[in-house]
Design a protein around this motif. Structure first.
Motif, PDB file in Angstrom:
ATOM      1  N   ASP A 502      28.591  10.153  11.352  1.00 57.41           N
ATOM      2  CA  ASP A 502      28.199  10.137   9.943  1.00 57.41           C
ATOM      3  C   ASP A 502      26.683  10.103   9.802  1.00 57.41           C
ATOM      4  OD1 ASP A 502      29.198   9.589   6.990  1.00 57.41           O
ATOM      5  OD2 ASP A 502      27.575   8.153   7.355  1.00 57.41           O
ATOM      6  N   VAL A 503      26.018   9.260  10.603  1.00 62.66           N
ATOM      7  CA  VAL A 503      24.553   9.178  10.546  1.00 62.66           C
ATOM      8  C   VAL A 503      23.941  10.499  10.998  1.00 62.66           C
ATOM      9  CG1 VAL A 503      22.532   8.028  11.519  1.00 62.66           C
ATOM     10  CG2 VAL A 503      24.526   6.680  10.860  1.00 62.66           C
ATOM     11  N   GLU A 504      24.470  11.075  12.058  1.00 61.51           N
ATOM     12  CA  GLU A 504      23.951  12.350  12.563  1.00 61.51           C
ATOM     13  C   GLU A 504      24.083  13.457  11.516  1.00 61.51           C
ATOM     14  OE1 GLU A 504      24.960  15.615  16.079  1.00 61.51           O
ATOM     15  OE2 GLU A 504      25.713  13.559  16.238  1.00 61.51           O
ATOM     16  N   ALA A 505      25.259  13.554  10.905  1.00 60.21           N
ATOM     17  CA  ALA A 505      25.478  14.590   9.895  1.00 60.21           C
ATOM     18  C   ALA A 505      24.545  14.396   8.704  1.00 60.21           C
ATOM     19  CB  ALA A 505      26.930  14.563   9.437  1.00 60.21           C
ATOM     20  N   SER A 506      24.321  13.135   8.315  1.00 57.73           N
ATOM     21  CA  SER A 506      23.437  12.852   7.185  1.00 57.73           C
ATOM     22  C   SER A 506      21.996  13.249   7.499  1.00 57.73           C
ATOM     23  CB  SER A 506      23.520  11.368   6.841  1.00 57.73           C
ATOM     24  OG  SER A 506      22.595  11.030   5.835  1.00 57.73           O
ATOM     25  N   LEU A 507      21.532  12.928   8.713  1.00 62.06           N
ATOM     26  CA  LEU A 507      20.148  13.259   9.074  1.00 62.06           C
ATOM     27  C   LEU A 507      19.948  14.759   9.214  1.00 62.06           C
ATOM     28  CD1 LEU A 507      19.431  10.398  11.651  1.00 62.06           C
ATOM     29  CD2 LEU A 507      18.528  10.622   9.327  1.00 62.06           C
ATOM     30  N   VAL A 508      20.911  15.444   9.802  1.00 60.83           N
ATOM     31  CA  VAL A 508      20.827  16.910   9.900  1.00 60.83           C
ATOM     32  C   VAL A 508      20.751  17.531   8.509  1.00 60.83           C
ATOM     33  CG1 VAL A 508      22.102  18.991  10.554  1.00 60.83           C
ATOM     34  CG2 VAL A 508      21.953  17.082  12.144  1.00 60.83           C
ATOM     35  N   GLU A 509      21.576  17.019   7.606  1.00 63.75           N
ATOM     36  CA  GLU A 509      21.577  17.527   6.227  1.00 63.75           C
ATOM     37  C   GLU A 509      20.220  17.319   5.564  1.00 63.75           C
ATOM     38  OE1 GLU A 509      23.115  19.072   2.602  1.00 63.75           O
ATOM     39  OE2 GLU A 509      23.970  19.083   4.630  1.00 63.75           O
ATOM     40  N   ARG A 510      19.624  16.165   5.746  1.00 62.36           N
ATOM     41  CA  ARG A 510      18.339  15.866   5.106  1.00 62.36           C
ATOM     42  C   ARG A 510      17.200  16.680   5.716  1.00 62.36           C
ATOM     43  NH1 ARG A 510      18.081   9.514   5.425  1.00 62.36           N
ATOM     44  NH2 ARG A 510      15.968   9.926   4.651  1.00 62.36           N
ATOM     45  N   MET A 511      17.256  16.880   7.054  1.00 64.26           N
ATOM     46  CA  MET A 511      16.231  17.709   7.694  1.00 64.26           C
ATOM     47  C   MET A 511      16.311  19.148   7.204  1.00 64.26           C
ATOM     48  SD  MET A 511      16.357  16.345  11.648  1.00 64.26           S
ATOM     49  CE  MET A 511      15.915  14.671  12.086  1.00 64.26           C
ATOM     50  N   ALA A 512      17.541  19.656   7.151  1.00 62.15           N
ATOM     51  CA  ALA A 512      17.717  21.033   6.689  1.00 62.15           C
ATOM     52  C   ALA A 512      17.286  21.190   5.237  1.00 62.15           C
ATOM     53  CB  ALA A 512      19.181  21.446   6.858  1.00 62.15           C
ATOM     54  N   ARG A 513      17.588  20.206   4.407  1.00 64.50           N
ATOM     55  CA  ARG A 513      17.198  20.273   3.003  1.00 64.50           C
ATOM     56  C   ARG A 513      15.669  20.229   2.851  1.00 64.50           C
ATOM     57  NH1 ARG A 513      20.159  20.116  -1.243  1.00 64.50           N
ATOM     58  NH2 ARG A 513      21.974  19.440  -0.038  1.00 64.50           N
ATOM     59  N   GLY A 514      15.030  19.433   3.709  1.00 64.32           N
ATOM     60  CA  GLY A 514      13.567  19.394   3.661  1.00 64.32           C
ATOM     61  C   GLY A 514      12.964  20.739   3.995  1.00 64.32           C
ATOM     62  N   PRO A 538      20.109   1.249  20.907  1.00 60.44           N
ATOM     63  CA  PRO A 538      19.955   1.978  22.185  1.00 60.44           C
ATOM     64  C   PRO A 538      21.295   2.371  22.807  1.00 60.44           C
ATOM     65  CG  PRO A 538      19.461  -0.367  22.440  1.00 60.44           C
ATOM     66  CD  PRO A 538      19.573  -0.117  20.971  1.00 60.44           C
ATOM     67  N   GLU A 539      22.389   1.652  22.469  1.00 61.56           N
ATOM     68  CA  GLU A 539      23.692   1.991  23.034  1.00 61.56           C
ATOM     69  C   GLU A 539      24.420   3.050  22.206  1.00 61.56           C
ATOM     70  OE1 GLU A 539      25.887  -1.595  23.414  1.00 61.56           O
ATOM     71  OE2 GLU A 539      24.578  -2.452  24.954  1.00 61.56           O
ATOM     72  N   ALA A 540      23.843   3.429  21.087  1.00 61.39           N
ATOM     73  CA  ALA A 540      24.478   4.449  20.242  1.00 61.39           C
ATOM     74  C   ALA A 540      23.426   5.455  19.797  1.00 61.39           C
ATOM     75  CB  ALA A 540      25.146   3.789  19.035  1.00 61.39           C
ATOM     76  N   ARG A 541      22.657   5.947  20.754  1.00 63.59           N
ATOM     77  CA  ARG A 541      21.570   6.887  20.458  1.00 63.59           C
ATOM     78  C   ARG A 541      22.129   8.210  19.925  1.00 63.59           C
ATOM     79  NH1 ARG A 541      16.539   6.014  22.320  1.00 63.59           N
ATOM     80  NH2 ARG A 541      16.205   8.269  22.525  1.00 63.59           N
ATOM     81  N   ILE A 542      21.366   8.812  19.020  1.00 67.06           N
ATOM     82  CA  ILE A 542      21.740  10.101  18.434  1.00 67.06           C
ATOM     83  C   ILE A 542      20.677  11.128  18.829  1.00 67.06           C
ATOM     84  CG2 ILE A 542      22.037  11.394  16.279  1.00 67.06           C
ATOM     85  CD1 ILE A 542      23.031   8.814  14.999  1.00 67.06           C
ATOM     86  N   GLY A 543      21.125  12.244  19.346  1.00 63.24           N
ATOM     87  CA  GLY A 543      20.222  13.340  19.692  1.00 63.24           C
ATOM     88  C   GLY A 543      20.520  14.555  18.828  1.00 63.24           C
ATOM     89  N   ILE A 544      19.554  14.970  18.032  1.00 64.92           N
ATOM     90  CA  ILE A 544      19.747  16.120  17.150  1.00 64.92           C
ATOM     91  C   ILE A 544      18.949  17.306  17.701  1.00 64.92           C
ATOM     92  CG2 ILE A 544      19.364  17.039  14.823  1.00 64.92           C
ATOM     93  CD1 ILE A 544      19.725  14.233  13.738  1.00 64.92           C
ATOM     94  N   LYS A 545      19.652  18.374  17.995  1.00 67.21           N
ATOM     95  CA  LYS A 545      19.022  19.580  18.534  1.00 67.21           C
ATOM     96  C   LYS A 545      18.476  20.444  17.398  1.00 67.21           C
ATOM     97  CE  LYS A 545      22.302  19.683  22.394  1.00 67.21           C
ATOM     98  NZ  LYS A 545      23.355  20.475  23.063  1.00 67.21           N
TER      99      LYS A 545
END
Length: 563
Positions: A502-514, A538-545
């Motif tokens: 959910d956090v990953e999808a939200s951040l991708v959406e906001r980056m794309a919108r920017g 650190p145990e739940a790191r998110i990597g966005i390509k």
């Protein structure tokens, strides 16, 4: 004339008018003989029979309606006086009393047919539900009686009383007389009165075979209820005698009301009145009664009650524990932390006390090695408030939390939806499984486990290998311990995965919108939040390509025609 009328029904009626059973039968026979010809002469000219041929329903209706009227005539003056005597200085207390009085004046039971159906679907026929119900003397009567002579004496009294309740030993004359009186007054067998009322209204038709089948279907729960009240009455009566109380009978009846619940309309909260409220309140009476009893106990007996509850269901079975964990997780997730209260508590207990003692602390005795079944969910009171997980980012199935508001009625509605969906697909087997009572579903699940040798999840995927004993326990309604343990681990992992997605999808959406809106400040803010998330978790790191963002930008730039 009296074919199908149970001896208990005749006995209750006979005692209510001070006559013997034979006198009642003779009176009815004479009445029928004297009036039948007159009624036929007066009414059959219009093709109306003029008399009811269903003696059992008629007799049940006569008894319940007259008993209700007699009780009101006997007690209503006291109700009016008690209401009028409330001083005005107490504010809305008098208003509440007036509303309760007005509510009690209406005799009709709300949504009786629907609530009866819910009992058939979720509690009837279930061995596990009956056994769970039979633990109420241990969970409630024991800590309550511990106020009078201590926990040791209370445990001894309940042990002795259980032998009497099971028919193993006889009662002393005074206790037997008190028990007979309590039986006649409906104190130790209120389910008989409920059965009499159900017979008078016939919510499920007049077919004798159907009615007998439904009675058998609910018999295990009725037996457990009767057992609970008998053992409580005996233990409390003997405690009162031992403590030299003035009226042991009154004390024993009070013990039943305090620990076994008062299931009449007058003991419902305001929100549980009316057809909708009464339906939502279905199966909630025990948890409400337990919390109220706990609140009234002295501090020492509160500790005893909570110790028993922790032993039975662990810390996660304490009243409102699940609700508190949902609130904590919701706040933590909203602040950008991947936090799972249940997993954190379980891991802390294991680190501090070891796996065995830690499992006992968090999930009760069923988590101990060698215990084959899990009863934490059945005996615990963790989930008191419905829908507390609704705002969690990690909760992807919001419909489940919405259905919680509607309780068993919501679950039944979901079963109807599942059955309809199966019908659309032409899946006859799934239609049957979706519509049958829970006890039959468990039996079918146990049979499937025995035949396949493993437990499947809701999507039919293999979860864990099981043996015949596990299948048998599932068949009667208990969850095998190995399955419950595996399910808890998977649920914790799934919560972490759902949150990260959910956090990953939200951040991708906001980056794309920017990028699409040419807003570098919004893009930079999303990148900062990604950095902070990985720093905090650190145990739940998110990597966005970059390709993920580019793909989302491409989708956002498409028109409907092109997409």
């Amino acid at each position: 004339l009296f074919q199908g009328v149970s001896p208990d029904t005749l006995q209750i009626f006979a005692q209510s008018i001070g006559a013997s059973q034979s006198q009642v039968m003779q009176s009815y026979i004479k009445l029928a003989a004297n009036n039948r010809s007159v009624l036929k002469r007066m009414l059959q000219r219009k093709e109306i029979a003029g008399f009811q041929t269903d003696i059992q329903r008629t007799l049940a209706q006569f008894i319940t309606s007259n008993a209700r009227a007699a009780a009101k005539n006997y007690h209503w003056g006291e109700v009016l006086k008690a209401t009028n005597d409330i001083p005005k200085e107490l504010g809305d207390v008098k208003d509440e009393a007036v509303r309760l009085k007005e509510y009690m004046e209406t005799a009709k039971e709300e949504a009786g047919a629907l609530r009866g159906l819910l009992f058939i679907q979720f509690l009837g026929g279930s061995v596990a539900s009956a056994i769970t119900n039979a633990t109420q003397p241990m969970m409630m009567t024991f800590p309550w009686l511990a106020q009078f002579g201590g926990a040791t004496k209370a445990a001894a009294q309940l042990t002795r009383a259980s032998k009497i309740a099971l028919g193993g030993t006889s009662m002393e004359p005074a206790l037997k007389a008190a028990m007979d009186r309590a039986t006649k007054e409906g104190i130790v067998a209120p389910h008989e009165v409920a059965g009499l009322y159900a017979e008078s209204i016939r919510n499920f038709g007049s077919n004798m075979a159907v009615r007998r089948g439904l009675k058998i279907w609910g018999s295990m729960f009725s037996l457990a209820e009767g057992f609970n009240r008998r053992i409580t009455f005996v233990a409390a009566y003997r405690t009162a005698v031992e403590q030299n109380m003035a009226d042991p009978y009154e004390f024993a009846t009070r013990a039943i009301a305090e620990t076994q619940g008062v299931y009449n309309r007058g003991n419902r909260p305001n929100w549980a009145r009316g057809a909708v409220g009464a339906t939502l309140f279905t199966f909630k009476q025990y948890s409400v009664a337990y919390v109220e009893m706990l609140n009234r106990l002295p501090a020492k007996q509160k500790a005893v009650a909570l110790a028993v509850l922790v032993l039975a269901s662990g810390l996660q079975g304490l009243p409102g524990a699940d609700d508190l964990e949902d609130v904590i997780d919701t706040i933590a997730e909203s602040l950008g932390y991947s936090f799972n209260s249940k997993k954190q508590l379980r891991e802390w207990a294991a680190r501090t006390l070891g796996d065995t003692a830690g499992g006992l602390l968090t999930h009760g005795f069923s988590a101990l090695p060698g215990v084959p079944i899990d009863v934490q969910a059945r005996l615990g009171l963790g989930n008191l408030i419905p829908g507390t997980a609704l705002l969690k980012r990690s909760e992807t199935d919001k419909s489940r939390d919405v259905m919680e508001f509607f309780g068993p009625a919501g679950s039944q509605a979901q079963s109807f939806v599942d059955a309809f969906s199966a019908a659309q697909e032409g899946n006859t087997a799934e239609i049957f499984k979706a519509g049958v009572p829970l006890a039959i579903k468990n039996a079918l699940k146990g049979l499937d486990m025995e035949q396949s040798g493993f437990y499947k999840d809701m999507k039919g995927r293999r979860v864990i290998d099981v043996d015949t004993y596990d299948a048998l326990m599932k068949g009667i309604g208990f969850q095998p311990q190995k399955v419950a343990k595996q399910t808890r681990v998977v649920q914790d992992m799934q919560q972490d995965i759902n949150l990260a997605k959910d956090v990953e999808a939200s951040l991708v959406e906001r980056m794309a919108r920017g990028i699409v809106e040419h807003d570098p400040e919004a893009l930079q803010k999303a990148r900062v939040e990604l950095f902070l998330w990985n720093q905090r978790n650190p145990e739940a790191r998110i990597g966005i390509k970059p390709s993920q963002v580019q793909q989302r930008v491409k989708q956002m730039n498409m028109t409907r025609e092109r997409s």
